[in-house]
Design an enzyme around this catalytic site. Structure first.
Site, short mmCIF file in Angstrom:
data_model
loop_
_atom_site.label_atom_id
_atom_site.label_comp_id
_atom_site.label_asym_id
_atom_site.label_seq_id
_atom_site.Cartn_x
_atom_site.Cartn_y
_atom_site.Cartn_z
CE1 TYR A 83 -3.01 -3.00 0.21
CE2 TYR A 83 -3.89 -2.14 2.35
CZ TYR A 83 -3.88 -2.98 1.22
OH TYR A 83 -4.92 -4.10 1.34
N1 LIG Z 1 -6.62 -8.17 0.51
C1 LIG Z 1 -6.74 -7.37 -0.46
O1 LIG Z 1 -6.32 -7.71 -1.59
C2 LIG Z 1 -7.56 -6.01 -0.21
C3 LIG Z 1 -7.97 -5.32 -1.37
C4 LIG Z 1 -8.58 -4.15 -1.28
C5 LIG Z 1 -8.65 -3.72 0.24
N2 LIG Z 1 -8.19 -4.50 1.18
C6 LIG Z 1 -8.42 -3.97 2.55
O2 LIG Z 1 -9.90 -3.29 2.94
C7 LIG Z 1 -9.78 -2.26 3.04
C8 LIG Z 1 -11.14 -1.47 2.87
O3 LIG Z 1 -11.10 -1.59 1.33
P1 LIG Z 1 -11.93 -0.38 0.76
O4 LIG Z 1 -11.32 0.95 0.97
O5 LIG Z 1 -11.54 -0.60 -0.83
O6 LIG Z 1 -13.42 -0.34 0.88
P2 LIG Z 1 -14.88 0.06 0.56
O7 LIG Z 1 -15.54 0.30 1.62
O8 LIG Z 1 -15.47 -0.46 -0.66
O9 LIG Z 1 -14.52 1.43 -0.10
C9 LIG Z 1 -14.19 2.53 0.67
C10 LIG Z 1 -14.44 3.87 -0.04
O10 LIG Z 1 -15.74 4.12 -0.10
C11 LIG Z 1 -15.91 5.55 0.02
N3 LIG Z 1 -16.66 5.45 1.43
C12 LIG Z 1 -16.60 4.67 2.43
N4 LIG Z 1 -17.43 5.14 3.34
C13 LIG Z 1 -18.03 6.13 2.83
C14 LIG Z 1 -18.96 6.69 3.71
N5 LIG Z 1 -19.74 6.54 4.70
N6 LIG Z 1 -19.84 7.92 2.67
C15 LIG Z 1 -19.48 8.02 1.38
N7 LIG Z 1 -18.48 7.32 0.76
C16 LIG Z 1 -17.76 6.41 1.81
C17 LIG Z 1 -14.48 6.20 0.21
O11 LIG Z 1 -14.07 6.59 -1.05
P3 LIG Z 1 -14.51 7.73 -1.93
O12 LIG Z 1 -14.24 8.91 -1.06
O13 LIG Z 1 -13.20 7.56 -2.91
O14 LIG Z 1 -15.81 7.74 -2.54
C18 LIG Z 1 -13.81 5.17 0.88
O15 LIG Z 1 -12.32 5.26 0.63
C19 LIG Z 1 -8.42 -1.43 2.67
O16 LIG Z 1 -8.00 -0.15 3.50
C20 LIG Z 1 -7.38 -2.55 2.97
O17 LIG Z 1 -7.03 -2.78 4.32
C21 LIG Z 1 -7.54 -5.67 1.00
#
Ligand SMILES: NC(=O)c1ccc[n+]([C@@H]2O[C@H](COP(=O)([O-])OP(=O)(O)OC[C@H]3O[C@@H](n4cnc5c(N)ncnc54)[C@H](OP(=O)(O)O)[C@@H]3O)[C@@H](O)[C@H]2O)c1
Length: 341
Positions: A62
């Site tokens: 990351y």
């Molecule tokens: N193992 C793996 O391969 C893998 C892959 C991906 C992620 N991960 C892990 O999973 C974690 C979470 O993944 P993700 O960030 O992709 O999760 P997600 O919940 O799908 O997306 C989070 C994004 O959605 C938007 N958001 C979140 N809450 C919100 C709200 N209350 N209101 C409005 N917009 C909102 C924001 O983006 P915007 O502001 O851009 O809209 C935020 O960055 C990562 O940090 C990482 O630790 C692991």
């Protein structure tokens, strides 16, 4: 906050955990997610700890190590109050051996993660993806050594197929080594393939799921729906082609169903999408992502209440898709292949 057992282990993790993918913004891809600095990270960590979150997830790749560095600084003085999970396997630098789950790469990767995190142990160490060119025995004996040395406490994998995980568990059992107790998987209301193979495996083998991208790669945020363009600030402008894929029509259908339940419950779209996940079998923790404090606070309120069985059924119906082979065939013989949900 509810605490759940991480699979076949004695470790309790908070039902919601925090993902530090938004920390750093060290390259174009991760800058689209966010660019939280140390001060911002400290505030987010403190909000999480106040609400009972005990698990913080990151990975070596990351922002090329910057996320680990910022998380390490943000938790300084608080290390014993919380759990850190990080990951290795993917490439961080050039060279034939600087990738994969070989002993060579894992030893170097773990030392790098410990240095960047400023800690002498990792609570949950994930293999970020399966390395089919390294014998599973080499990977697992290396991980077993890490646990014996005290540098790692629990081991987990991420993005494995059913056979990758089952082969690994079988090797651990055969030699009496540490086994994977968690599987970090993609699972959301717009991506339910986890239910077909990996969830039944998780139930059978007691492997707890740590859910990544619970809002479908930032799509189930309430900011995207039929007839509404992407907001100006969204990671999707730059990254929509890189993560899990869905069609607009499927996304809109699911969001319509969530909107109807939002009217009934007064909860927001992300809160409903996260609460649905919290009620699924095998889920040990849902890793929430947040660009800022406002998003974090809203997501933290996804826990502590439950959608009704009727609301869950409506979401199940709106989000279902045709199964691929052999799962459609197995579903026709459900008497002896019970569906997990
Ligand atoms: N193992 C793996 O391969 C893998 C892959 C991906 C992620 N991960 C892990 O999973 C974690 C979470 O993944 P993700 O960030 O992709 O999760 P997600 O919940 O799908 O997306 C989070 C994004 O959605 C938007 N958001 C979140 N809450 C919100 C709200 N209350 N209101 C409005 N917009 C909102 C924001 O983006 P915007 O502001 O851009 O809209 C935020 O960055 C990562 O940090 C990482 O630790 C692991």
């Amino acid at each position: 906050m509810e605490y759940r057992q991480l699979g076949h282990s004695g470790l309790k993790v908070s039902a919601l955990s925090f993902g530090a993918g938004t920390f750093g913004g060290g390259n174009e891809f991760f800058r689209a997610w966010g660019d939280t600095d140390v001060e911002g990270a400290k505030r987010l960590v403190d909000i999480c700890l106040d609400e009972g979150i005990n698990l913080f997830d990151t990975a070596d790749i990351y922002s090329n190590g910057l996320s680990e560095e910022i998380l390490g600084k943000a938790v300084e003085g608080k290390r014993s109050q919380l759990l850190i999970s990080t990951k290795a396997t993917f490439r961080m630098s050039e060279g034939p051996n600087n990738v994969g789950s070989s002993r060579h790469h894992l030893v170097e990767s773990l030392e790098g993660s410990l240095r960047r995190l400023g800690t002498d142990y990792v609570d949950i160490y994930h293999m970020h993806g399966f390395d089919a060119t390294t014998p599973v025995e080499e990977t697992l004996s290396t991980l077993d050594g890490f646990v014996k040395s005290g540098k790692v406490r629990y081991i987990a994998c991420s993005n494995f197929s059913g056979w990758h995980l089952m082969k690994s568990i079988a090797a651990s059992e055969r030699y009496g080594w540490e086994r994977y107790v968690g599987h970090q998987v993609y699972y959301s209301l717009i991506g339910r393939e986890y239910e077909w193979e990996l969830m039944p495996l998780g139930l059978d083998q007691k492997v707890g799921a740590l859910i990544w991208s619970p809002l479908g790669w930032g799509r189930l945020t309430g900011k995207i729906r039929r007839g509404q363009p992407l907001p100006e600030v969204s990671r999707l402008h730059k990254t929509s082609q890189m993560g899990p894929q869905t069609t607009d029509e499927h996304l809109y259908k699911v969001v319509d169903a969530i909107d109807a339940i939002a009217k009934e419950t007064g909860k927001s779209v992300p809160q409903i999408a996260l609460n649905w996940l919290l009620q699924r079998p095998t889920v040990s923790t849902v890793i929430i992502g947040a660009r800022d404090e406002e998003q974090l606070k809203q997501n933290l309120a996804a826990e502590g209440w439950n959608l009704s069985a009727e609301q869950v059924a409506k979401l199940d119906e709106a989000s279902k898709v045709a199964r691929v082979y052999p799962y459609w065939h197995q579903a026709q013989f459900a008497e002896r292949n019970p569906l997990p949900v």
